[in-house]
Design a protein around this motif. Structure first.
Motif, mmCIF file in Angstrom:
data_model
loop_
_atom_site.group_PDB
_atom_site.id
_atom_site.type_symbol
_atom_site.label_atom_id
_atom_site.label_comp_id
_atom_site.label_asym_id
_atom_site.label_seq_id
_atom_site.Cartn_x
_atom_site.Cartn_y
_atom_site.Cartn_z
ATOM 1 N N GLN A 657 8.490 11.398 5.864
ATOM 2 C CA GLN A 657 7.847 11.276 4.781
ATOM 3 C C GLN A 657 7.985 9.496 4.714
ATOM 4 O O GLN A 657 7.704 8.684 3.630
ATOM 5 N N ARG A 658 10.090 8.847 4.955
ATOM 6 C CA ARG A 658 9.925 7.662 5.159
ATOM 7 C C ARG A 658 8.736 6.546 5.616
ATOM 8 O O ARG A 658 8.938 5.508 5.433
ATOM 9 N N LEU A 659 7.858 7.397 6.685
ATOM 10 C CA LEU A 659 5.956 6.673 7.349
ATOM 11 C C LEU A 659 6.137 6.292 6.417
ATOM 12 O O LEU A 659 4.842 5.458 7.135
ATOM 13 N N TYR A 660 5.674 6.413 5.094
ATOM 14 C CA TYR A 660 4.569 6.730 4.487
ATOM 15 C C TYR A 660 5.125 6.061 2.651
ATOM 16 O O TYR A 660 5.079 6.002 2.072
ATOM 17 N N ASP A 661 6.393 4.978 3.319
ATOM 18 C CA ASP A 661 6.725 4.350 1.959
ATOM 19 C C ASP A 661 6.490 3.282 1.620
ATOM 20 O O ASP A 661 6.534 3.331 0.009
ATOM 21 N N SER A 662 5.402 2.219 2.055
ATOM 22 C CA SER A 662 5.127 1.414 2.184
ATOM 23 C C SER A 662 3.428 2.249 0.855
ATOM 24 O O SER A 662 3.282 1.408 -0.414
ATOM 25 N N GLU A 663 2.650 3.393 0.755
ATOM 26 C CA GLU A 663 2.094 3.729 0.563
ATOM 27 C C GLU A 663 2.469 4.591 -0.927
ATOM 28 O O GLU A 663 1.805 3.814 -2.232
ATOM 29 N N LYS A 664 3.616 4.899 -0.564
ATOM 30 C CA LYS A 664 5.070 5.504 -2.184
ATOM 31 C C LYS A 664 4.544 4.539 -3.219
ATOM 32 O O LYS A 664 4.823 4.397 -4.219
ATOM 33 N N ARG A 665 5.562 3.301 -2.095
ATOM 34 C CA ARG A 665 5.232 2.680 -3.273
ATOM 35 C C ARG A 665 3.848 1.954 -4.274
ATOM 36 O O ARG A 665 4.212 1.306 -5.729
ATOM 37 N N VAL A 666 3.094 1.553 -3.544
ATOM 38 C CA VAL A 666 1.712 1.304 -4.002
ATOM 39 C C VAL A 666 1.065 2.313 -4.752
ATOM 40 O O VAL A 666 0.639 1.984 -6.185
ATOM 41 N N ALA A 667 1.221 4.339 -4.782
ATOM 42 C CA ALA A 667 1.091 5.179 -5.481
ATOM 43 C C ALA A 667 1.891 4.728 -6.513
ATOM 44 O O ALA A 667 1.384 4.997 -8.174
ATOM 45 N N VAL A 668 3.856 5.022 -6.404
ATOM 46 C CA VAL A 668 3.925 4.348 -7.423
ATOM 47 C C VAL A 668 4.036 3.257 -8.804
ATOM 48 O O VAL A 668 3.973 3.496 -9.726
ATOM 49 N N LEU A 669 3.495 2.223 -8.393
ATOM 50 C CA LEU A 669 3.547 1.112 -9.132
ATOM 51 C C LEU A 669 2.581 1.298 -9.682
ATOM 52 O O LEU A 669 2.009 0.468 -11.241
ATOM 53 N N SER A 670 1.144 1.099 -8.643
ATOM 54 C CA SER A 670 -0.010 1.969 -9.259
ATOM 55 C C SER A 670 -0.303 2.533 -10.448
ATOM 56 O O SER A 670 -0.639 2.202 -11.797
ATOM 57 N N LYS A 671 0.615 3.433 -10.747
ATOM 58 C CA LYS A 671 1.035 4.673 -11.544
ATOM 59 C C LYS A 671 1.616 3.463 -13.502
ATOM 60 O O LYS A 671 0.705 3.264 -14.009
ATOM 61 N N TYR A 672 2.701 2.980 -12.583
ATOM 62 C CA TYR A 672 2.897 1.694 -13.579
ATOM 63 C C TYR A 672 1.580 0.873 -14.486
ATOM 64 O O TYR A 672 1.987 1.163 -15.227
ATOM 65 N N PHE A 673 1.756 0.098 -13.469
ATOM 66 C CA PHE A 673 0.864 -0.566 -13.497
ATOM 67 C C PHE A 673 -1.088 0.217 -14.642
ATOM 68 O O PHE A 673 -0.732 -0.812 -15.487
ATOM 69 N N ALA A 674 -1.369 1.157 -13.729
ATOM 70 C CA ALA A 674 -2.637 1.538 -15.102
ATOM 71 C C ALA A 674 -2.063 2.248 -16.005
ATOM 72 O O ALA A 674 -3.139 1.924 -17.377
ATOM 73 N N VAL A 675 -1.003 2.796 -16.482
ATOM 74 C CA VAL A 675 -0.633 2.751 -17.662
ATOM 75 C C VAL A 675 -0.150 1.829 -18.527
ATOM 76 O O VAL A 675 -0.809 1.465 -19.926
ATOM 77 N N ILE A 676 0.353 0.275 -18.363
ATOM 78 C CA ILE A 676 0.595 -0.671 -18.816
ATOM 79 C C ILE A 676 -1.453 -1.447 -18.863
ATOM 80 O O ILE A 676 -1.091 -1.341 -20.411
#
Length: 792
Positions: A657-676
């Motif tokens: 799962q850590r192989l995709y840490d960068s993508e996971k961070r983009v996913a989480v941040l895109s969620k927050y940015f979309a909400v904001i």
């Protein structure tokens, strides 16, 4: 005049509380997001740029032409640095470093009764003249002169010796998988390596110590070093690269590598090379986050502009009277710009508080250690950003309001121009275009991450525990150690290898040849891990034909391949066929089903399993439900064979799962940015809907008296806004589609872009907008019409 502007602004804030609140929340939220992203971007851009000679510090890299393309690597001969220093007048300093090889890495410092873990690197004598790591004790020209002298960090010195005073000359033991002969003593202390250094270490050994321990390390065809150069002022990098390109050809006649230099401070952000050319890296995320910050702030500024221009009628008489009294347009522009700038700085104060509150969570999301500390540069950047925000958000309203003709204003005949209306509508559309793009990004990134977690890899990663053997390994007792692991209750199977199944590039190997091989294929590098028996069984990789490795046979001359390798070689009956591995003949004894070696960023490629009874990296399959007791017993066995070393393990599925840490961070941040983005956009829409309802209240009253229904009134007031959202959807969906296609290109295996990803985001935006508008339109439709027309 300034005092008067402040007073008028304060009164306007009190008079129009809803507009003030909407602008304050929108701007402060946008600024808080922008400040957090600024801290992240500034930290990324600062990596490795603290070195005093950063503008002249370069790393020597190698390009090797192979049939499958040009490969760029960092490993260079140990003697390359001193050779370039002697033969190239452009070189001021040259150092050889080993920071990730077999000799480097984590080991244990033993001093009296203390056993402390530390990370070591090897460096040649001028290391501290090239890299700006500050010394607390020691002369940077002499600290690495003696091969038995080492430097330790300030923190490590305090841990080992409880002080940094009078410890130069003290000796200790370094326990590592490669043991050094002779005593090691402290020759100096350096300040802790800064967090924005990509190379992190606690102890520095003399490079001569590495050469002493490996008799082949000084050969020109070996590559134990990373070579760094400080070039003299005025050196042309283009010309210098031409000079050193074929430098190795004079040292190794059959050499296939060409040399070039790349700026060391670019390594972190521009570390990806394709076809021998620098082609990106983490800089892509820097640009992505910077654009997101601009978009979020733009959405917040649009709110201010829209509400200010929409509510211009409230200030018409004020502007008309002031102009009639002789106030010129510049004064009015100054007043309205002052109002928006004051709002921006007030929003900054709230945004700063939000940053302090949210920074720990943001650090956790981004895996950073960011700090919001005052300073001249941050003050200038943030102050400039806020001033710019105030001018941009208030500029159009200021010029718009100050341009009213006083006679027409005082007569109440100010007409809204076609351009004014479409500017406001265009800004609303822009807001929702960006919001929908964020929503689609969140949905697609999450679906791709979910796909990477659930796609069958061709092996079982669950309940597989991994650890590395540390310290001096007794290979004679290796099988005894492995047998002791297998005898533990709860252990299903155990095996070992060199490296990891998750690191595709770690075990690349060339030199394979076979009957009927096409020209040049011998030079192709294939994943070819060295594994022991039971490896395939531990991961439950399926056998297609033949057998796996077994301790019942002499397996050094055998090889197991996957289906992709068989297809590439063109063998209809691969079992028993011979291939050459360099100078050695090896027989194919088994074929396994294709499986994912490495991450889903790469396609399944031919894999050649080579056999070795040894391996420093161990995998243990654990019975589900018995993890706690089994891990405790594994730790006991490990400490028995590795005294003084802690038992540190990970689980294969977690590492995957850590192989995709960068993508996971983009996913989480895109969620927050979309909400904001949606919240800020809806705040603006709410304000515009409220203003529209207020502006048309007499029309609404008359319509209701003439028999209009509440549903008809709601439909009337919502129609224009619905059209704007539909236009935004029509623009955003194609933009989202092509952006998603571009992002998914980085994965060899990816999701299909379903129509409902985009339709869902569009419908969600429309529904959210309707709810926002409905809060005002329904209220207006329910109001007694007599209240609307009472003043007529």
């Amino acid at each position: 005049m300034f005092r008067h502007t402040i007073l008028i602004t304060y009164r306007n804030f009190l008079r129009y509380k809803s507009s003030f609140f909407i602008n304050l929340v929108g701007l402060s939220s946008g600024l808080a997001c922008t400040l957090l992203i600024y801290l992240w971007v500034a930290d990324e851009l600062s990596a490795d740029r603290f070195h005093q000679k950063a503008d002249r510090l370069y790393q020597v890299l190698r390009n090797v032409q192979r049939p499958d393309g040009i490969r760029t690597g960092e490993s260079t001969p140990a003697r390359l640095g001193e050779s370039l220093l002697a033969e190239m007048p452009e070189v001021e300093y040259a150092v050889s470093v080993n920071s990730s090889g077999e000799y480097s890495g984590e080991g244990i410092i033993v001093y009296e009764d203390k056993h402390l873990k530390a990370k070591g690197i090897f460096a040649s004598e001028d290391y501290f003249n090239v890299f700006s790591y500050d010394l607390i004790q020691g002369n940077k020209d002499r600290v690495l002169a003696d091969k038995n002298g080492v430097l330790i960090s300030e923190t490590l010195a305090k841990k080992v010796f409880n002080t940094t005073d009078n410890i130069v000359g003290k000796t200790f033991v370094w326990n590592h998988r490669v043991r050094f002969e002779g005593p090691l003593y402290v020759s100096g202390i350096f300040k802790d390596v800064p967090a924005n250094s990509t190379c992190q270490f606690d102890i520095v050994f003399n490079f001569k110590k590495l050469l002493e321990g490996d008799r082949n390390a000084e050969q020109w065809n070996a590559g134990p070093a990373e070579t760094y150069l400080v070039l003299k002022d005025g050196t042309s990098i283009v010309e210098f690269n031409k000079k050193i390109s074929r430098h190795l050809f004079s040292k190794v006649p059959d050499n296939k590598a060409t040399l070039f230099v790349s700026r060391y401070s670019d390594k972190y952000l521009h570390g990806r090379f394709e076809s021998g050319v620098q082609s990106g890296g983490r800089i892509e995320y820097v640009w992505l986050f910077s654009m997101i910050a601009v978009f979020i702030l733009a959405i917040a500024c649009i709110n201010f502009m829209n509400l200010s221009t929409a509510q211009a009628s409230r200030k018409m008489k004020e502007v008309g009277i002031k102009k009639t009294m002789g106030v010129n347009r510049k004064v009015l522009i100054f007043q309205f710009l002052g109002e928006s700038i004051l709002m921006a700085f007030l929003s900054l104060a709230i945004a700063t508080l939000l940053v302090f509150v949210l920074l720990p969570q943001f650090n956790e999301l981004t895996n950073k250690q960011l700090h919001f500390t005052p300073g001249i540069k941050p003050f200038l950047v943030i102050g400039g950003m806020v001033l710019f925000t105030g001018i941009v958000s208030g500029g159009y309203p200021a010029f718009y309001l100050s341009g009213f003709e006083p006679a027409r204003v005082l007569k109440g005949k100010l007409a809204t121009t076609f351009g004014d209306v479409w500017i406001r509508k265009g800004l609303v559309v822009t807001q929702f275009v960006l919001s929908i793009v964020f929503m689609v990004a969140f949905l697609i990134v999450n679906r791709q991450i979910e796909f990477t977690q659930t796609k069958s890899l061709g092996y079982e990663k669950e309940n597989v525990l991994m650890f590395s053997r540390q310290g001096r390994i007794s290979w004679d007792a290796h099988e005894t150690f492995m047998s002791a692991l297998r005898d533990i209750p709860g252990v299903v199977n155990a095996s070992c290898m060199f490296g990891s199944i998750l690191e595709k590039d770690l075990s690349l190997h060339g030199g394979f040849s076979w009957e009927g091989q096409p020209p040049g294929a011998k030079e192709i590098l294939f994943p070819s891990p060295t594994v022991s028996h039971d490896f395939i069984e531990t991961l439950n990789i399926r056998i297609k034909e033949g057998r796996t490795f077994s301790d019942a046979y002499g397996e050094e001359s055998k090889i197991v391949v996957n289906e992709a390798a068989v297809k590439m070689m063109g063998f209809p009956d691969p079992i028993g066929r011979m291939i050459r591995d360099g100078q050695h003949e090896k027989q194919i004894v088994g074929v396994v089903k294709d499986f994912q070696y490495g991450s889903l960023h790469h396609q399944i490629s031919p894999v050649f399993f080579r056999y070795s009874s040894r391996g420093s990296d161990v995998m243990v399959k654990v019975q589900p439900g018995s993890e706690a007791n089994t891990i405790e017993r594994l730790g006991e066995v490990y400490e028995k064979f590795h005294p003084g070393y802690p038992f540190e393990f990970t689980f294969l599925d977690a590492d995957y799962q850590r192989l995709y840490d960068s993508e996971k961070r983009v996913a989480v941040l895109s969620k927050y940015f979309a909400v904001i983005a949606i919240i800020i956009s809806c705040l603006g829409l709410f304000g515009l809907a409220a203003f529209t309802a207020q502006k048309r209240q007499k029309e609404i009253g008359i319509r209701k008296i003439l028999g209009a229904t509440q549903a008809g009134i709601v439909s009337l007031l919502s129609a224009d806004f619905t059209k704007m959202i539909l236009i935004a959807i029509a623009i955003a969906l194609p933009v989202s589609y092509f952006t998603a296609l571009k992002w998914l290109e980085r994965f060899a295996y990816r999701i299909a872009l379903e129509w409902w990803f985009f339709a869902g985001a569009g419908v969600a935006a429309l529904v959210i907008a309707w709810i926002t508008i409905g809060m005002q339109t329904i209220r207006a439709a329910h109001t007694n019409p007599a209240d609307y027309i009472r003043t007529e």
